[in-house]
Design a protein around this motif. Structure first.
Motif: not given
Length: 145
Positions: A90-92, A98, A122-124, A126, A139-141, A143
């Motif tokens: 997921y790209r905020p 995404d 940055p990506y989240r 999941k 869920e992990t942050q 880069y």
């Protein structure tokens, strides 16, 4: 210049500023986390249970970037086990970037993702999967370099 003209100029400048602000705000793209955000929120208890199941594992899912691949390593007890699920990058800042991939691990319990599929930033990440009738979620942050 008399004070009447000054007041008119101030009002005109104020109106131009407000119109500019309204125009720019209407052109700004707003992405929600998910298109069906409210329906997902109602199912959140299932996500909490899946997170608790993930916490009971020996280690969390680990994400690394050695070279041109992104290596996702699952805990040791899941190596060689059949897992059904997906990985969502997921790209905020832009939902068009995404990526969702099916969870297909190799015999070492890893999923390798080519760096070329993702933009730098940055990506989240999941992770959602099922194993032996249980749901798991993490869920992990991360880069991407």
């Amino acid at each position: 210049m008399n004070w009447g003209h000054s007041i008119i100029i101030v009002f005109v400048l104020f109106a131009i500023g407000i119109l500019t602000l309204v125009t720019r705000s209407m052109q700004t793209r707003i992405d929600m986390v998910t298109p069906d955000y409210y329906a997902e929120e109602l199912k959140y208890q299932a996500t909490i249970d899946a997170r608790n199941n993930t916490g009971a594992l020996s280690a969390p899912v680990r994400v690394q970037q050695p070279g041109d691949t992104i290596e996702i390593t699952f805990p040791g007890e899941l190596k060689g086990e059949p897992l059904q699920g997906k990985v969502h990058f997921y790209r905020p800042s832009d939902s068009r970037r995404d990526i969702t991939l099916p969870l297909q691990l190799d015999e070492a319990g890893r999923l390798l993702v080519s760096r070329s599929q993702l933009d730098r930033g940055p990506y989240r990440i999941k992770f959602q999967w099922q194993h032996n009738g249980k749901d798991y979620f993490q869920e992990t942050q991360f880069y991407v370099q």
